[in-house]
Write a protein that holds these residues in place. Sequence first.
Motif, PDB file in Angstrom:
ATOM      1  N   ASN A   2      69.196  40.061  10.456  1.00  0.00           N
ATOM      2  CA  ASN A   2      70.175  41.058   9.777  1.00  0.00           C
ATOM      3  C   ASN A   2      70.117  41.614  10.023  1.00  0.00           C
ATOM      4  O   ASN A   2      70.159  41.974  11.961  1.00  0.00           O
ATOM      5  CB  ASN A   2      69.707  42.486   8.516  1.00  0.00           C
ATOM      6  CG  ASN A   2      68.555  41.542   7.691  1.00  0.00           C
ATOM      7  OD1 ASN A   2      68.993  40.996   6.124  1.00  0.00           O
ATOM      8  ND2 ASN A   2      67.856  42.032   6.825  1.00  0.00           N
ATOM      9  N   LEU A   3      72.889  41.635  10.224  1.00  0.00           N
ATOM     10  CA  LEU A   3      72.584  42.676  11.398  1.00  0.00           C
ATOM     11  C   LEU A   3      72.765  43.542  11.090  1.00  0.00           C
ATOM     12  O   LEU A   3      72.996  44.464  10.329  1.00  0.00           O
ATOM     13  CB  LEU A   3      73.895  42.103  10.984  1.00  0.00           C
ATOM     14  CG  LEU A   3      75.000  42.880  11.927  1.00  0.00           C
ATOM     15  CD1 LEU A   3      74.310  41.963  13.615  1.00  0.00           C
ATOM     16  CD2 LEU A   3      76.617  42.385  11.607  1.00  0.00           C
ATOM     17  N   ARG A   4      72.260  44.637  11.743  1.00  0.00           N
ATOM     18  CA  ARG A   4      71.625  46.123  11.968  1.00  0.00           C
ATOM     19  C   ARG A   4      73.316  46.993  11.775  1.00  0.00           C
ATOM     20  O   ARG A   4      73.475  47.557  11.269  1.00  0.00           O
ATOM     21  CB  ARG A   4      70.986  46.448  13.339  1.00  0.00           C
ATOM     22  CG  ARG A   4      69.774  45.891  13.069  1.00  0.00           C
ATOM     23  CD  ARG A   4      69.691  46.710  14.571  1.00  0.00           C
ATOM     24  NE  ARG A   4      68.161  45.744  15.232  1.00  0.00           N
ATOM     25  CZ  ARG A   4      67.080  46.010  16.199  1.00  0.00           C
ATOM     26  NH1 ARG A   4      67.778  47.187  17.512  1.00  0.00           N
ATOM     27  NH2 ARG A   4      66.355  45.535  16.413  1.00  0.00           N
ATOM     28  N   MET A   5      73.699  46.505  12.755  1.00  0.00           N
ATOM     29  CA  MET A   5      74.995  47.171  12.190  1.00  0.00           C
ATOM     30  C   MET A   5      76.626  46.489  12.894  1.00  0.00           C
ATOM     31  O   MET A   5      76.340  45.137  13.666  1.00  0.00           O
ATOM     32  CB  MET A   5      75.101  48.658  12.961  1.00  0.00           C
ATOM     33  CG  MET A   5      76.525  49.257  14.081  1.00  0.00           C
ATOM     34  SD  MET A   5      76.407  49.760  15.802  1.00  0.00           S
ATOM     35  CE  MET A   5      75.187  50.817  15.990  1.00  0.00           C
ATOM     36  N   ASN A   6      78.040  46.099  12.620  1.00  0.00           N
ATOM     37  CA  ASN A   6      78.701  45.650  13.375  1.00  0.00           C
ATOM     38  C   ASN A   6      79.888  46.419  14.094  1.00  0.00           C
ATOM     39  O   ASN A   6      79.976  47.105  13.522  1.00  0.00           O
ATOM     40  CB  ASN A   6      79.862  45.365  11.929  1.00  0.00           C
ATOM     41  CG  ASN A   6      81.195  44.659  12.401  1.00  0.00           C
ATOM     42  OD1 ASN A   6      81.181  44.210  13.880  1.00  0.00           O
ATOM     43  ND2 ASN A   6      81.529  43.700  11.625  1.00  0.00           N
ATOM     44  N   HIS A   7      79.486  46.213  15.291  1.00  0.00           N
ATOM     45  CA  HIS A   7      79.832  47.018  16.593  1.00  0.00           C
ATOM     46  C   HIS A   7      81.282  46.943  16.287  1.00  0.00           C
ATOM     47  O   HIS A   7      81.736  48.153  16.557  1.00  0.00           O
ATOM     48  CB  HIS A   7      79.498  47.124  17.689  1.00  0.00           C
ATOM     49  CG  HIS A   7      80.011  45.615  18.270  1.00  0.00           C
ATOM     50  ND1 HIS A   7      78.816  44.631  17.780  1.00  0.00           N
ATOM     51  CD2 HIS A   7      80.464  45.759  19.178  1.00  0.00           C
ATOM     52  CE1 HIS A   7      79.903  44.024  18.619  1.00  0.00           C
ATOM     53  NE2 HIS A   7      80.381  44.035  19.985  1.00  0.00           N
ATOM     54  N   ARG A   8      82.068  46.054  15.552  1.00  0.00           N
ATOM     55  CA  ARG A   8      83.082  45.703  15.920  1.00  0.00           C
ATOM     56  C   ARG A   8      84.206  46.857  15.224  1.00  0.00           C
ATOM     57  O   ARG A   8      84.803  47.532  15.502  1.00  0.00           O
ATOM     58  CB  ARG A   8      83.457  44.407  15.946  1.00  0.00           C
ATOM     59  CG  ARG A   8      83.082  43.722  16.844  1.00  0.00           C
ATOM     60  CD  ARG A   8      83.273  41.823  16.144  1.00  0.00           C
ATOM     61  NE  ARG A   8      82.595  41.219  16.956  1.00  0.00           N
ATOM     62  CZ  ARG A   8      82.391  39.966  17.194  1.00  0.00           C
ATOM     63  NH1 ARG A   8      83.307  39.571  15.789  1.00  0.00           N
ATOM     64  NH2 ARG A   8      81.945  38.925  17.832  1.00  0.00           N
ATOM     65  N   ALA A   9      83.543  46.963  13.619  1.00  0.00           N
ATOM     66  CA  ALA A   9      84.274  47.617  12.703  1.00  0.00           C
ATOM     67  C   ALA A   9      83.645  49.325  13.374  1.00  0.00           C
ATOM     68  O   ALA A   9      84.105  50.549  12.480  1.00  0.00           O
ATOM     69  CB  ALA A   9      83.680  47.095  11.711  1.00  0.00           C
ATOM     70  N   VAL A  10      82.308  49.921  14.041  1.00  0.00           N
ATOM     71  CA  VAL A  10      82.005  51.077  13.330  1.00  0.00           C
ATOM     72  C   VAL A  10      82.518  51.558  14.574  1.00  0.00           C
ATOM     73  O   VAL A  10      82.983  53.253  14.198  1.00  0.00           O
ATOM     74  CB  VAL A  10      79.979  51.031  13.707  1.00  0.00           C
ATOM     75  CG1 VAL A  10      79.844  52.287  14.305  1.00  0.00           C
ATOM     76  CG2 VAL A  10      79.946  50.457  12.341  1.00  0.00           C
ATOM     77  N   ASN A  11      83.198  51.061  16.083  1.00  0.00           N
ATOM     78  CA  ASN A  11      83.614  51.710  17.010  1.00  0.00           C
ATOM     79  C   ASN A  11      85.198  50.812  17.419  1.00  0.00           C
ATOM     80  O   ASN A  11      84.334  49.730  18.488  1.00  0.00           O
ATOM     81  CB  ASN A  11      82.611  53.071  17.732  1.00  0.00           C
ATOM     82  CG  ASN A  11      83.035  52.828  18.707  1.00  0.00           C
ATOM     83  OD1 ASN A  11      83.888  52.607  19.371  1.00  0.00           O
ATOM     84  ND2 ASN A  11      82.546  53.924  19.228  1.00  0.00           N
TER      85      ASN A  11
END
Length: 148
Positions: A2-11
């Motif tokens: 599981n991807l923890r976070m999509n850093h591209r979208a979050v920041n």
Amino acid sequence: MNLRMNHRAVNPGAFKALLAMEQFVSGQFEDKVLYELLKIRVSQINGCAFCLDMHAKDLMKLGNYADHILMLSVWREAPLFTEKERVMLELAEAVTQISQQGVPLELYNKVREHFSEAELVDLIMAINTINNWNRIAITTGMYPGCFN
């Protein structure tokens, strides 16, 4: 996985800043094979599956470099690497693991036999950039194919 976070979208601003650094550094390398070998070796050291997958595929697009990819983790014992590639790989390892012994003067001098001062800065920037990507990918749980 599981991807923890999509850093591209979050920041997106942080992503854009690192992407700009990547684009700058990439443009400094005429030898794209050398550049991809650097990124693969650093990603091996850091254990970044996402970046290993991406850059191994990028290197294969440049030609048949399967043997280079297979032997990269044991480059010291593999005769297929040029002296210039060996020096770059040694520098990549030293900078990535800089807390262990820094960059010894002997290594610095070997690097300077093959690279100008400007090229050395480019190498350091490239090593730092892939280290940044690796740390983001590992921390956020990125894995090969996670954005497909």
